[in-house]
Write a protein that holds these residues in place. Structure first.
Motif, PDB file in Angstrom:
ATOM      1  N   VAL A 339       4.853   6.610  -0.195  1.00 44.91           N
ATOM      2  CA  VAL A 339       4.203   5.206  -0.015  1.00 44.91           C
ATOM      3  C   VAL A 339       3.779   5.362   1.821  1.00 44.91           C
ATOM      4  O   VAL A 339       4.020   6.200   2.316  1.00 44.91           O
ATOM      5  CB  VAL A 339       5.490   4.233  -0.079  1.00 44.91           C
ATOM      6  CG1 VAL A 339       6.591   4.491   1.194  1.00 44.91           C
ATOM      7  CG2 VAL A 339       4.993   2.737   0.315  1.00 44.91           C
ATOM      8  N   GLU A 343       1.196  -0.072   3.388  1.00 43.20           N
ATOM      9  CA  GLU A 343       1.616  -0.858   2.054  1.00 43.20           C
ATOM     10  C   GLU A 343       3.190  -1.467   2.346  1.00 43.20           C
ATOM     11  O   GLU A 343       3.417  -2.488   1.828  1.00 43.20           O
ATOM     12  CB  GLU A 343       2.124   0.279   0.962  1.00 43.20           C
ATOM     13  CG  GLU A 343       0.708   0.699   0.329  1.00 43.20           C
ATOM     14  CD  GLU A 343       1.039   2.009  -0.669  1.00 43.20           C
ATOM     15  OE1 GLU A 343       0.805   1.835  -1.708  1.00 43.20           O
ATOM     16  OE2 GLU A 343       1.404   3.066  -0.022  1.00 43.20           O
ATOM     17  N   LEU A 344       3.884  -0.895   3.111  1.00 45.22           N
ATOM     18  CA  LEU A 344       5.319  -1.484   3.461  1.00 45.22           C
ATOM     19  C   LEU A 344       5.088  -2.546   4.670  1.00 45.22           C
ATOM     20  O   LEU A 344       5.883  -3.475   4.340  1.00 45.22           O
ATOM     21  CB  LEU A 344       6.241  -0.440   4.413  1.00 45.22           C
ATOM     22  CG  LEU A 344       6.582   0.681   3.225  1.00 45.22           C
ATOM     23  CD1 LEU A 344       7.173   1.823   4.035  1.00 45.22           C
ATOM     24  CD2 LEU A 344       7.671   0.250   2.316  1.00 45.22           C
ATOM     25  N   GLU A 346       3.043  -4.835   4.433  1.00 44.41           N
ATOM     26  CA  GLU A 346       2.601  -6.073   4.120  1.00 44.41           C
ATOM     27  C   GLU A 346       3.731  -6.835   3.372  1.00 44.41           C
ATOM     28  O   GLU A 346       3.605  -8.166   2.903  1.00 44.41           O
ATOM     29  CB  GLU A 346       1.504  -5.781   2.880  1.00 44.41           C
ATOM     30  CG  GLU A 346       0.265  -5.295   3.547  1.00 44.41           C
ATOM     31  CD  GLU A 346      -0.607  -4.779   2.376  1.00 44.41           C
ATOM     32  OE1 GLU A 346      -0.091  -4.880   1.056  1.00 44.41           O
ATOM     33  OE2 GLU A 346      -1.691  -4.422   2.682  1.00 44.41           O
ATOM     34  N   LEU A 347       4.927  -6.339   3.111  1.00 39.88           N
ATOM     35  CA  LEU A 347       6.103  -7.058   2.609  1.00 39.88           C
ATOM     36  C   LEU A 347       6.689  -8.169   3.415  1.00 39.88           C
ATOM     37  O   LEU A 347       6.705  -7.946   4.617  1.00 39.88           O
ATOM     38  CB  LEU A 347       6.902  -5.936   2.275  1.00 39.88           C
ATOM     39  CG  LEU A 347       6.839  -5.016   1.253  1.00 39.88           C
ATOM     40  CD1 LEU A 347       7.767  -3.851   1.017  1.00 39.88           C
ATOM     41  CD2 LEU A 347       6.499  -5.713  -0.231  1.00 39.88           C
ATOM     42  N   ASN A 392      12.327  -5.739  -2.526  1.00 36.44           N
ATOM     43  CA  ASN A 392      10.981  -5.889  -2.493  1.00 36.44           C
ATOM     44  C   ASN A 392      10.619  -4.476  -2.108  1.00 36.44           C
ATOM     45  O   ASN A 392       9.480  -3.745  -2.625  1.00 36.44           O
ATOM     46  CB  ASN A 392      10.262  -6.844  -1.387  1.00 36.44           C
ATOM     47  CG  ASN A 392      10.546  -8.313  -1.907  1.00 36.44           C
ATOM     48  OD1 ASN A 392      10.666  -8.713  -3.163  1.00 36.44           O
ATOM     49  ND2 ASN A 392      10.562  -9.167  -1.008  1.00 36.44           N
ATOM     50  N   ASN A 395      10.960  -1.797  -4.880  1.00 36.85           N
ATOM     51  CA  ASN A 395       9.731  -1.849  -5.979  1.00 36.85           C
ATOM     52  C   ASN A 395       8.613  -1.361  -5.637  1.00 36.85           C
ATOM     53  O   ASN A 395       7.687  -0.768  -6.250  1.00 36.85           O
ATOM     54  CB  ASN A 395       9.537  -3.445  -6.103  1.00 36.85           C
ATOM     55  CG  ASN A 395      10.488  -3.986  -6.937  1.00 36.85           C
ATOM     56  OD1 ASN A 395      11.426  -3.224  -7.715  1.00 36.85           O
ATOM     57  ND2 ASN A 395      10.672  -5.275  -6.976  1.00 36.85           N
ATOM     58  N   VAL A 396       8.292  -0.979  -4.076  1.00 38.87           N
ATOM     59  CA  VAL A 396       6.911  -0.780  -3.532  1.00 38.87           C
ATOM     60  C   VAL A 396       7.308   0.943  -3.366  1.00 38.87           C
ATOM     61  O   VAL A 396       6.116   1.627  -3.474  1.00 38.87           O
ATOM     62  CB  VAL A 396       6.697  -1.201  -2.135  1.00 38.87           C
ATOM     63  CG1 VAL A 396       5.516  -0.721  -1.396  1.00 38.87           C
ATOM     64  CG2 VAL A 396       6.258  -2.835  -2.436  1.00 38.87           C
ATOM     65  N   TYR A 397       8.320   1.444  -2.791  1.00 41.56           N
ATOM     66  CA  TYR A 397       8.502   2.643  -2.493  1.00 41.56           C
ATOM     67  C   TYR A 397       8.281   3.541  -3.723  1.00 41.56           C
ATOM     68  O   TYR A 397       8.812   3.464  -4.691  1.00 41.56           O
ATOM     69  CB  TYR A 397      10.046   2.766  -1.812  1.00 41.56           C
ATOM     70  CG  TYR A 397      10.187   4.170  -1.346  1.00 41.56           C
ATOM     71  CD1 TYR A 397       9.739   4.570   0.015  1.00 41.56           C
ATOM     72  CD2 TYR A 397      11.186   5.179  -2.058  1.00 41.56           C
ATOM     73  CE1 TYR A 397      10.011   5.926   0.112  1.00 41.56           C
ATOM     74  CE2 TYR A 397      11.485   6.353  -1.834  1.00 41.56           C
ATOM     75  CZ  TYR A 397      10.827   6.863  -0.478  1.00 41.56           C
ATOM     76  OH  TYR A 397      11.091   8.042   0.026  1.00 41.56           O
TER      77      TYR A 397
END
Length: 404
Positions: A339, A343-344, A346-347, A392, A395-397
């Protein structure tokens, strides 16, 4: 006299580079282990030795350095240099944590004995002089048990043994090699199921705890290297806040710290709290950075200040929300996909994210509790949001790695 600080580093870990140029560090000598990967600023004298845990070898190197320039203070920023640092201070009559007190903060068996003698709650424990002595010690404290060297850190060489049969299987396996080869005794502790694990990070000066921050880990640390690990700070109204402050103050008093920083581990069990371990150096992972984000406290600077006899800065500037730090799961191998920081970022609630490894980097088989390809800091309004925002991130990692 101009301060001449002697810094003791291990092969694994050194003091943050920024502190070598801090006020009071105009002259610095470093003793570290041969084969270390660290880079030190120009002008820092480096002496290499075989083992930073050998007090005699460290003292011999320190005396050679002192012949060239008198040493004013010893700085021991790593777990494995605490006892040797205390030995040098006591032998050369230098200020700071002496050998006896340093043993209480670094030798886990000595630590547990002193805490129990002071009336602090700890799990049952015994010492085993070698791996062969573990079954007898475990029979006394009870199975299942946790076995580890009396000197150690980073969740290295820790094993949970369920029974005598489990011990026999383990002792005959390759996994037992490092414990068999240990030059130090082992501590055998009764394994206690816990409801939660906490840590307290604090600054002590002139016998007074000037700052302390209790935190709760997401889950107990043991066995969590391949999971999301991290913690979040407790607010003053939290029901566990006051008991943790009390245990910390009693622990510091029992082990005889006058000035320094502490990282205390506490377990919550069915009938109350148990003191796990305490270290007299800053915590690892993202905890120091989280302390600065939540409270404005630079725990590494406080560590340096108390090490060289200077009053630490403990003025709190508290952030309104709850700051959370999380390390990412890891696995050995060459990273093929991971990742990104973007991307991180934006959480919801993310304050900052920092990846310390990227595609092509190799993650060693030699994992510790501080091994992580990156970490993220985020803010939450309450404990429920701490967990929902962590979900959250889960789920992205992603991390893919191939065998090396």
């Amino acid at each position: 006299m101009t301060r001449h600080a002697l810094v003791l580093c291990s092969r694994r870990r050194a003091m943050p580079a920024r502190l070598f140029g801090a006020p009071g560090m105009e002259r610095v000598s470093v003793i570290t282990e041969t084969g270390h990967p660290h880079s030190f600023p120009s002008g820092v004298e480096i002496t290499e030795i075989a083992d930073i845990q050998d007090p005699g070898e460290v003292l011999s190197a320190a005396i050679s350095i002192a012949h060239r320039a008198e040493i004013s203070h010893v700085v021991s920023p790593v777990e494995f240099s605490q006892a040797a640092g205390g030995y040098v201070r006591s032998t050369l009559g230098l200020p700071g944590l002496g050998y006896d007190a340093a043993l209480g903060f670094s030798n886990k068996y000595v630590m547990k004995r002193r805490l129990r003698e002071a009336g602090l709650p700890v799990t049952d424990f015994a010492q085993a002089l070698s791996l062969d002595d573990v079954p007898e010690a475990a029979d006394r404290v009870g199975w299942p048990c946790v076995v580890k060297p009396v000197f150690g850190g980073g969740c290295l060489d820790i094993v949970v043994l369920q029974s005598r049969e489990h011990f026999d299987d383990f002792a005959s396996s390759a996994q037992a090699g490092s414990l068999k080869a240990s030059r130090h005794p082992l501590i055998v502790e009764r394994y206690v199921p816990m409801d939660a694990e906490f840590h307290c990070d604090a600054v002590v000066h002139d016998g007074v705890v000037e700052f302390v921050a209790p935190s709760r880990y997401f889950t107990p640390l043991l066995g969590q290297i391949d999971n999301f690990s991290g913690s979040y700070f407790l607010h003053e109204g939290h029901p566990d806040f006051a008991p943790l402050l009390d245990l910390h103050a009693r622990t510091v008093q029992a082990l005889g710290m006058r000035s320094g920083v502490t990282h205390l581990e506490v377990f919550k069990v069915s009938d109350g709290f148990l003191v796990g371990e305490v270290a007299c150096r800053p915590a690892g992972g993202g905890i120091p950075e989280a302390l600065q984000l939540q409270y404005g406290i630079d725990i590494w600077q406080a560590f340096l200040d108390t090490s060289i006899g200077r009053r630490p800065q403990t003025t709190v500037r508290r952030r309104s929300g709850i700051v959370v730090n999380s390390d990412f799961p890891t696995r050995p191998g060459r990273i093929t996909r991971i990742v990104s920081e973007a991307e991180l970022a934006e959480l919801p609630g993310v304050i900052r994210a920092r990846m310390t490894m990227g595609v092509g980097d190799v993650i060693s088989e030699d994992l510790t509790s501080s091994t992580s390809p990156g970490l993220v800091f985020y803010e939450a309004s309450d404990e429920q949001e701490v967990l929902s925002r962590l979900e959250n991130i889960r789920n992205v990692y992603f991390l893919d790695a191939s065998p090396v």
